[in-house]
Design an enzyme around this catalytic site. Structure first.
Site, PDB file in Angstrom:
ATOM      1  N   GLU A  83      -7.951   0.376 -10.395  1.00 28.88           N
ATOM      2  CA  GLU A  83      -7.102   0.448  -8.961  1.00 28.88           C
ATOM      3  C   GLU A  83      -7.220  -0.659  -8.305  1.00 28.88           C
ATOM      4  O   GLU A  83      -8.124  -0.214  -7.632  1.00 28.88           O
ATOM      5  CB  GLU A  83      -6.591   1.297  -9.158  1.00 28.88           C
ATOM      6  CG  GLU A  83      -5.351   1.989  -8.002  1.00 28.88           C
ATOM      7  CD  GLU A  83      -5.195   3.220  -7.217  1.00 28.88           C
ATOM      8  OE1 GLU A  83      -4.922   3.234  -6.380  1.00 28.88           O
ATOM      9  OE2 GLU A  83      -5.772   4.415  -7.786  1.00 28.88           O
ATOM     10  N   SER A 110     -10.272   3.394   1.479  1.00 27.88           N
ATOM     11  CA  SER A 110     -11.498   3.354   2.538  1.00 27.88           C
ATOM     12  C   SER A 110      -9.747   5.360   2.773  1.00 27.88           C
ATOM     13  O   SER A 110      -8.843   4.362   1.923  1.00 27.88           O
ATOM     14  CB  SER A 110     -10.536   2.506   3.881  1.00 27.88           C
ATOM     15  OG  SER A 110      -9.323   2.647   3.326  1.00 27.88           O
ATOM     16  N   ASP A 169      -7.176   8.917  -4.060  1.00 26.34           N
ATOM     17  CA  ASP A 169      -7.292   8.363  -4.814  1.00 26.34           C
ATOM     18  C   ASP A 169      -8.085   8.997  -6.119  1.00 26.34           C
ATOM     19  O   ASP A 169      -8.253   8.777  -7.576  1.00 26.34           O
ATOM     20  CB  ASP A 169      -6.967   7.174  -4.423  1.00 26.34           C
ATOM     21  CG  ASP A 169      -6.038   6.398  -3.585  1.00 26.34           C
ATOM     22  OD1 ASP A 169      -4.879   7.886  -3.229  1.00 26.34           O
ATOM     23  OD2 ASP A 169      -5.632   5.955  -2.760  1.00 26.34           O
ATOM     24  N   THR A 223       0.871  -1.226   0.417  1.00 33.49           N
ATOM     25  CA  THR A 223      -0.200   0.223   0.157  1.00 33.49           C
ATOM     26  C   THR A 223       0.906   1.063   0.167  1.00 33.49           C
ATOM     27  O   THR A 223       1.998   1.577   0.237  1.00 33.49           O
ATOM     28  CB  THR A 223      -1.101  -0.241   1.529  1.00 33.49           C
ATOM     29  OG1 THR A 223      -1.920   0.835   1.430  1.00 33.49           O
ATOM     30  CG2 THR A 223      -0.270  -0.060   3.064  1.00 33.49           C
ATOM     31  N   GLU A 224       0.486   1.873  -0.245  1.00 31.07           N
ATOM     32  CA  GLU A 224       1.399   3.609  -0.388  1.00 31.07           C
ATOM     33  C   GLU A 224       2.061   3.315  -1.625  1.00 31.07           C
ATOM     34  O   GLU A 224       3.738   4.357  -0.583  1.00 31.07           O
ATOM     35  CB  GLU A 224       1.631   3.822   0.924  1.00 31.07           C
ATOM     36  CG  GLU A 224      -0.121   4.509   1.327  1.00 31.07           C
ATOM     37  CD  GLU A 224      -0.881   5.617   1.117  1.00 31.07           C
ATOM     38  OE1 GLU A 224      -0.040   6.548   0.460  1.00 31.07           O
ATOM     39  OE2 GLU A 224      -2.243   5.747   1.048  1.00 31.07           O
ATOM     40  N   ILE A 225       2.463   2.808  -2.622  1.00 28.60           N
ATOM     41  CA  ILE A 225       3.473   2.764  -3.548  1.00 28.60           C
ATOM     42  C   ILE A 225       3.510   3.551  -4.897  1.00 28.60           C
ATOM     43  O   ILE A 225       4.198   3.165  -5.532  1.00 28.60           O
ATOM     44  CB  ILE A 225       3.358   0.881  -3.320  1.00 28.60           C
ATOM     45  CG1 ILE A 225       4.714   0.901  -3.709  1.00 28.60           C
ATOM     46  CG2 ILE A 225       2.651   0.875  -4.555  1.00 28.60           C
ATOM     47  CD1 ILE A 225       5.983   0.560  -2.337  1.00 28.60           C
ATOM     48  N   LYS A 271     -11.768   2.962  -9.468  1.00 30.70           N
ATOM     49  CA  LYS A 271     -11.230   1.911  -8.469  1.00 30.70           C
ATOM     50  C   LYS A 271     -12.278   1.735  -7.724  1.00 30.70           C
ATOM     51  O   LYS A 271     -12.890   2.436  -6.601  1.00 30.70           O
ATOM     52  CB  LYS A 271     -10.135   3.352  -6.729  1.00 30.70           C
ATOM     53  CG  LYS A 271      -9.814   2.551  -5.919  1.00 30.70           C
ATOM     54  CD  LYS A 271      -8.871   3.607  -5.086  1.00 30.70           C
ATOM     55  CE  LYS A 271      -7.929   3.111  -3.840  1.00 30.70           C
ATOM     56  NZ  LYS A 271      -7.200   3.026  -4.378  1.00 30.70           N
ATOM     57  N   LYS A 330       0.269   3.725  -6.477  1.00 27.23           N
ATOM     58  CA  LYS A 330      -0.986   2.913  -7.880  1.00 27.23           C
ATOM     59  C   LYS A 330      -1.904   4.140  -8.340  1.00 27.23           C
ATOM     60  O   LYS A 330      -2.004   4.698  -9.103  1.00 27.23           O
ATOM     61  CB  LYS A 330      -1.596   1.875  -6.408  1.00 27.23           C
ATOM     62  CG  LYS A 330      -0.576   0.569  -6.615  1.00 27.23           C
ATOM     63  CD  LYS A 330      -2.320  -0.516  -6.002  1.00 27.23           C
ATOM     64  CE  LYS A 330      -3.969   0.379  -5.349  1.00 27.23           C
ATOM     65  NZ  LYS A 330      -2.192   0.358  -3.840  1.00 27.23           N
ATOM     66  N   THR A 331      -1.920   5.205  -7.673  1.00 26.07           N
ATOM     67  CA  THR A 331      -3.397   6.166  -8.036  1.00 26.07           C
ATOM     68  C   THR A 331      -1.815   6.513  -8.462  1.00 26.07           C
ATOM     69  O   THR A 331      -2.257   7.384  -9.616  1.00 26.07           O
ATOM     70  CB  THR A 331      -2.768   6.514  -7.297  1.00 26.07           C
ATOM     71  OG1 THR A 331      -4.385   5.604  -6.172  1.00 26.07           O
ATOM     72  CG2 THR A 331      -3.917   8.107  -7.120  1.00 26.07           C
TER      73      THR A 331
END
Length: 230
Positions: free
Chosen positions: A115, A41, A54, A11-13, A37, A15-16
């Site tokens: 996503e 959350s 996102d 996560t938080e890598i 998406k 993607k968006t």
């Protein structure tokens, strides 16, 4: 309509960032694009409607403008694991419902970018993981690799899981997360050597202050996963 599922090594890598940059890139060429998406959350209430950063970024960089509620059937206000929030809300994260949502929303698009949430195997409850979502969508996968300590193991394990699920790795993107990473270029070369599928771009540390500016910057470092097919 061409479509892909964007997942990440964690996560938080990014993607968006990558999903929106691909939408920006394709949109500049005049294509009808849509970013979706299905599960998100971490949202704030603005005039009676929940907004997720996102989800909103994907919408801003899409050329099509459907009703936002139709693109994210599972949107939770707290920033926590979606399967926990779904259980608390007494609902089920249903991959079949998401598949129907994506297919309906993307009917008018030339390109759809879907996503994922978290990493590829994030639990979704009911014994399901992100793998079940990806398999239900049955889309080729773009993998975002965060270049930082541990990236090689995470990338190879994720690529292995993608292949084991019967899905096609359409390509991968390296996103520089740690400006002080030791042997960054050597790690990048190892990814080239070991990962199946083409590298679609290497995004450096971006200096723009806003997300939209970073997305536009990132688009300069990417190529379309379908470039050789268009």
């Amino acid at each position: 309509m061409r479509a892909c599922f964007v997942t990440g090594t964690d996560t938080e890598i990014g993607k968006t960032l990558v999903s929106s940059a691909l939408l920006h890139l394709l949109g500049q060429r005049g294509a009808r694009t849509l970013g979706i998406k299905p599960i998100a959350s971490g949202a704030v209430d603005v005039e009676g409607r929940l907004h997720n950063e996102d989800v909103d970024a994907l919408a801003r960089h899409s050329s099509l403008r459907p009703n936002p509620e139709t693109l994210t059937p599972y949107l939770f206000k707290p920033a926590a694991a979606p399967h926990i929030l779904a259980e608390q809300a007494g609902i089920e994260l249903d991959p079949t419902l998401i598949k129907t949502t994506v297919q309906t929303a993307a009917e008018q698009a030339d390109y759809a970018i879907v996503e994922g949430v978290g990493g590829f195997m994030l639990p979704l409850g009911q014994g399901r993981t992100g793998v079940d979502l990806a398999q239900a969508l049955h889309l080729p996968v773009v993998l975002v690799v965060g270049l930082r300590l541990g990236a090689l193991n995470h990338a190879l394990l994720t690529a292995q899981a993608i292949r084991a699920s019967g899905l096609n790795l359409l390509g991968w993107v390296a996103n520089h997360m740690d400006p002080n990473m030791s042997y960054a270029q050597e790690n990048l070369q190892t990814l080239h050597d070991y990962l199946p599928g083409p590298c679609l771009g290497v995004i450096p540390r971006l200096n723009a202050t806003t997300l939209d500016d970073r997305i536009q910057q990132a688009a300069h470092y990417l190529r379309s996963p379908w470039e050789d097919k268009d």
